[in-house]
Scaffold this motif. Structure first.
Motif, short mmCIF file in Angstrom:
data_model
loop_
_atom_site.label_atom_id
_atom_site.label_comp_id
_atom_site.label_asym_id
_atom_site.label_seq_id
_atom_site.Cartn_x
_atom_site.Cartn_y
_atom_site.Cartn_z
N ILE A 108 12.97 -5.06 0.01
CA ILE A 108 13.21 -6.40 -0.28
C ILE A 108 11.92 -7.10 0.37
CG2 ILE A 108 14.76 -8.44 0.27
CD1 ILE A 108 17.07 -6.20 1.06
N LEU A 109 11.30 -7.61 -0.59
CA LEU A 109 10.11 -8.56 -0.08
C LEU A 109 10.37 -10.01 -0.30
CD1 LEU A 109 7.39 -6.48 -2.10
CD2 LEU A 109 7.89 -6.32 0.32
N GLY A 110 9.44 -10.63 0.42
CA GLY A 110 9.50 -12.20 0.32
C GLY A 110 8.98 -12.45 -1.20
N PRO A 111 9.03 -13.65 -1.91
CA PRO A 111 8.28 -14.07 -3.16
C PRO A 111 6.79 -13.51 -3.08
CG PRO A 111 10.14 -15.24 -2.74
CD PRO A 111 9.93 -14.68 -1.42
N ALA A 112 6.03 -14.27 -2.30
CA ALA A 112 4.69 -14.04 -1.95
C ALA A 112 4.32 -12.63 -1.75
CB ALA A 112 4.15 -15.05 -0.98
N SER A 113 5.07 -11.86 -0.91
CA SER A 113 4.56 -10.57 -0.40
C SER A 113 4.81 -9.98 -1.91
CB SER A 113 5.19 -9.98 0.66
OG SER A 113 6.61 -10.21 0.70
N TYR A 114 5.82 -10.11 -2.76
CA TYR A 114 5.89 -9.49 -3.89
C TYR A 114 4.52 -9.55 -4.73
CZ TYR A 114 7.35 -8.94 -8.66
OH TYR A 114 7.27 -8.73 -10.09
N ALA A 115 4.15 -10.85 -4.79
CA ALA A 115 3.17 -11.22 -5.88
C ALA A 115 1.89 -10.38 -5.33
CB ALA A 115 3.12 -12.89 -5.60
N TYR A 116 1.92 -10.50 -3.94
CA TYR A 116 0.49 -10.04 -3.50
C TYR A 116 0.58 -8.43 -3.92
CZ TYR A 116 -0.70 -14.00 -0.48
OH TYR A 116 -0.87 -15.08 0.01
N ALA A 117 1.81 -7.61 -3.74
CA ALA A 117 1.81 -6.33 -4.05
C ALA A 117 1.78 -6.17 -5.54
CB ALA A 117 3.09 -5.76 -3.54
N LYS A 118 2.07 -7.01 -6.48
CA LYS A 118 2.32 -6.94 -7.87
C LYS A 118 0.55 -6.93 -8.32
CE LYS A 118 4.44 -7.13 -11.95
NZ LYS A 118 5.41 -5.96 -12.36
N GLN A 119 -0.21 -7.91 -7.66
CA GLN A 119 -1.51 -8.00 -7.80
C GLN A 119 -2.11 -6.53 -7.73
OE1 GLN A 119 -3.26 -11.04 -5.42
NE2 GLN A 119 -2.09 -12.66 -6.28
N ARG A 120 -1.84 -5.70 -6.87
CA ARG A 120 -2.47 -4.62 -6.82
C ARG A 120 -1.94 -3.23 -7.37
NH1 ARG A 120 -2.81 -4.33 -0.15
NH2 ARG A 120 -3.92 -2.20 -0.64
N ASP A 121 -0.67 -3.51 -7.95
CA ASP A 121 -0.09 -2.60 -8.74
C ASP A 121 1.07 -3.06 -9.56
OD1 ASP A 121 1.19 -0.31 -9.78
OD2 ASP A 121 1.80 0.64 -7.89
N ASP A 122 0.41 -3.50 -10.89
CA ASP A 122 1.39 -4.08 -11.81
C ASP A 122 2.78 -3.30 -12.01
OD1 ASP A 122 1.67 -6.25 -13.32
OD2 ASP A 122 1.38 -5.05 -15.27
N THR A 123 2.80 -2.05 -11.75
CA THR A 123 4.03 -1.36 -12.07
C THR A 123 5.11 -1.55 -11.09
OG1 THR A 123 3.50 0.58 -10.78
CG2 THR A 123 2.67 0.54 -13.36
N ILE A 124 4.87 -2.16 -9.89
CA ILE A 124 6.01 -2.69 -8.99
C ILE A 124 6.76 -3.60 -9.88
CG2 ILE A 124 6.24 -3.94 -6.64
CD1 ILE A 124 3.81 -2.64 -5.54
N GLU A 125 8.03 -3.32 -9.46
CA GLU A 125 9.04 -4.20 -10.07
C GLU A 125 10.17 -4.72 -9.41
OE1 GLU A 125 12.39 -3.17 -13.76
OE2 GLU A 125 11.14 -1.56 -13.03
N ALA A 126 10.36 -6.27 -9.73
CA ALA A 126 11.41 -6.90 -9.09
C ALA A 126 12.55 -6.83 -10.17
CB ALA A 126 11.05 -8.23 -9.00
N PHE A 127 13.82 -6.66 -9.34
CA PHE A 127 14.80 -6.33 -10.30
C PHE A 127 16.26 -7.23 -9.97
CE2 PHE A 127 15.04 -3.04 -7.30
CZ PHE A 127 16.50 -2.80 -7.22
N ALA A 128 16.38 -7.49 -8.53
CA ALA A 128 17.64 -8.19 -8.23
C ALA A 128 17.30 -9.19 -7.05
CB ALA A 128 18.40 -7.15 -7.71
N SER A 129 18.29 -9.85 -6.72
CA SER A 129 18.09 -10.88 -5.74
C SER A 129 19.50 -11.31 -5.28
CB SER A 129 17.15 -12.13 -5.84
OG SER A 129 17.31 -12.89 -5.04
N LEU A 130 19.87 -11.76 -4.10
CA LEU A 130 21.07 -12.34 -3.56
C LEU A 130 21.39 -13.60 -3.87
CD1 LEU A 130 21.38 -10.93 0.02
CD2 LEU A 130 22.60 -10.09 -1.88
#
Length: 292
Positions: free
Chosen positions: A88-110
């Motif tokens: 579970i990432l924060g929105p910004a930490s997800y964006a930072y991770a996605k910049q470095r690996d586009d295959t990282i995938e967000a799929f659910a949220s509370l």
């Protein structure tokens, strides 16, 4: 063996081999590694997630190991190195991770219940909060004062303030405030404010709601001087290259087990889990890309 018999054996082997690989993906008994950004006390966060972790172990028939992290960046690096499978990432930490690996995938949220400072639904805000008895009643009063941030990769505790609030006051934040400190979590920022160690704090509205529910602070004790635009709640994410059958199993478990997950929802003041995709965080991507 005749040539005809050899051909039949070869054809059967070709047909069976992919099925064997698919079966290996869905019956993998190695541990699944899970982590969550330390936006508050990590032990408390892990305790809140226990119903989901136990359900994953039961349905996947494999252990789920929690990776204890010290920072938001630690979770990002774990996903990139494949040491973490689900997070579970924060929105910004997800964006930072996605910049470095586009295959990282967000799929659910509370999806959350309404709180003192956050409406019901899938969105929260970054808020700039002060103590009502501190004599700070306007943004102008905060010039030269001490302010707390959470983690440099925190969406509401750092990234959004450095982007949206900076535009609001038309001044770089180090020049606007007399002192800036990073506490490491929203809880610590709120406690630093309550203990008069800082004059204001940028925190998540939902974390401030939780502080009110726990009696750390009352709604009357604090004043909200600024709110950001709405931010979609933290995403559950898969690491890049996690086998697709495993992803499908995890999705099914999260979206089809509301009764089993109700204890987690109760602890997290949530009403359920909703599906998300990368486009739900497009505004955060736009902000983090400007930093590059």
């Amino acid at each position: 063996m005749t040539k005809h018999g050899f051909f039949i054996c070869f054809l059967v082997a070709c047909l069976v081999w992919p099925l064997g690989n698919l079966q290996a993906d869905t019956t993998d008994h190695t541990a699944l590694h899970f982590a969550i950004i330390p936006k508050k006390n990590l032990d408390q966060q892990i305790n809140e997630m226990t119903p989901l972790l136990h359900l994953l172990e039961e349905r996947l028939e494999r252990p789920v190991d929690v990776v204890r992290v010290s920072s938001y960046q630690s979770v990002i690096e774990g996903l990139l190195s494949a040491d973490i499978d689900l997070a579970i990432l924060g929105p910004a930490s997800y964006a930072y991770a996605k910049q470095r690996d586009d295959t990282i995938e967000a799929f659910a949220s509370l999806k959350r219940k309404s709180g003192t400072f956050t409406p019901e639904g899938s969105y929260y805000q970054s808020v700039l909060v002060t103590l009502s008895d501190d004599g700070v009643t306007s943004l102008a009063d905060l010039r030269g004062r001490k302010v707390a941030f959470t983690d440099p990769k925190s969406t509401s505790g750092s990234v959004i303030p450095h982007y949206e609030f900076r535009k609001k006051v038309n001044t770089p934040l180090p020049a606007y405030f007399g002192g800036m400190s990073y506490t490491g979590s929203h809880d610590r920022s709120i406690r630093a404010l309550v203990n008069y160690q800082v004059d204001a704090a940028f925190v998540s509205s939902s974390r401030l709601d939780e502080a009110v529910r726990k009696g750390i602070v009352t709604a009357q004790q604090v004043t909200i001087l600024w709110r950001s635009q709405p931010i979609h709640f933290d995403p559950f994410v898969f690491r890049g290259q996690l086998p697709e059958p495993v992803k499908e199993q995890i999705r099914h478990i999260l979206f089809s087990s509301p009764e089993a997950l109700q204890p987690m929802f109760d602890k997290k003041n949530a009403t359920g889990i909703v599906a998300v995709s990368d486009k739900d965080y497009a505004n955060i991507h736009a902000i983090t890309c400007q930093e590059r």
